[in-house]
Design an enzyme around this catalytic site. Structure first.
Site, short mmCIF file in Angstrom:
data_model
loop_
_atom_site.label_atom_id
_atom_site.label_comp_id
_atom_site.label_asym_id
_atom_site.label_seq_id
_atom_site.Cartn_x
_atom_site.Cartn_y
_atom_site.Cartn_z
N GLU A 22 0.83 -1.21 0.00
CA GLU A 22 0.00 0.00 0.00
C GLU A 22 0.86 1.26 0.00
O GLU A 22 1.62 1.48 0.96
CB GLU A 22 -0.91 0.03 1.23
N GLU A 58 -11.58 2.88 6.20
CA GLU A 58 -10.48 3.27 7.07
C GLU A 58 -10.50 4.79 7.20
O GLU A 58 -9.74 5.50 6.54
CB GLU A 58 -9.14 2.77 6.52
#
Length: 271
Positions: free
Chosen positions: A150, A249
């Site tokens: 990521e 998130e």
């Protein structure tokens, strides 16, 4: 078009409750079919497993351990000289993932050592990351678990993080050259670093194995004031045929429950 599947990140949502198992129960009551979390390593995975078995929740994603946070670690995948620590952390993550029947692990790259912002350091870190990812790809494939990398923005969130753009991540994935390592797209980070979301999502869609969302700039709910048109992006992902989870998130502006209107409207619109 297939509706998107959302999972609650219980490191960020339902933090009104102290235990991950309690947060997972709250996520199930709110209508989520899955949860994800960053670091569960101070908790008993058996307790969370009981909740998933009782509720039918899936654990969609966990992260590898960060290393020593007090010493400045935030992942070890690209940190030269810490290869053995990375492998130990990966083994721990796999044990947790197997207990939780979790099929995705985010392999955290880590930070550029303070004072070493130079091209030689970047080359060394990339070589270390590629080597560690190749090792992880083989180990994870045997367990039926997907590895993910990521990009995390270096403008707001972490100026020292090694992996900070989808373009850099795609180049690394090309060098790793293994189908069991994919790209984790956090819209919040991508927007801050590069914008151009439509073109980047279309370009890198074949590499994407997981998605996360939060509004920019304040990292709140997708329907909070900000730069990103999430109804448009959700529709784009549907048109592209995205089959994975979309991790929530973000930092709730108030209580987690009070901020879930956006996802309830999405679910209602797909009935």
């Amino acid at each position: 078009m297939t509706a998107l599947k959302f999972c609650a990140n219980i490191s960020w949502l339902f933090t009104e409750l102290p235990e991950f198992s309690q947060r997972a129960q709250a996520a199930a009551r709110a209508g989520f079919q899955a949860v994800e979390a960053a670091w569960l390593y101070d908790s008993d995975p058996g307790e969370l497993r009981k909740v998933t078995e009782q509720t039918g929740l899936e654990v969609a994603l966990i992260n590898t351990p960060p290393g020593d946070l007090k010493s400045g670690d935030l992942g070890l995948g690209a940190v030269p000289g810490r290869e053995q620590d990375f492998r130990q952390g990966l083994a721990l993550a796999i044990n947790f993932a197997k207990t939780l029947d979790c099929k995705r692990i985010h392999l955290m790259a880590g930070r550029v050592p303070a004072g070493l912002q130079c091209s030689a350091t970047s080359v060394d870190m990339e070589a270390t990351f590629v080597q560690n990812l190749r090792y992880a790809a083989d180990v994870l494939a045997k367990e039926g678990i997907l590895g993910l990398i990521e990009p995390i923005n270096t403008r707001v969130t972490d100026p020292q993080y090694f992996l900070d753009s989808p373009h850099q991540a795609a180049e690394i994935l090309q060098k790793v050259d293994h189908p069991n390592i994919k790209l984790q797209m956090d819209v919040y980070h991508w927007q801050i670093m590069d914008g151009n979301l439509t073109q980047n999502i279309q370009k890198y869609f074949p590499l994407i194995g997981h998605v996360q969302v939060a509004q920019v700039p304040d990292r709140h709910e997708p329907d909070s004031p900000g730069e990103v048109n999430f109804p448009y992006l959700f529709n784009l992902l549907e048109k592209l045929g995205y089959q994975g989870y979309v991790g929530c998130e973000y930092k709730p502006m108030g209580s987690t429950e009070a901020g879930l209107d956006w996802v309830r409207k999405y679910w209602e619109g797909k009935k």
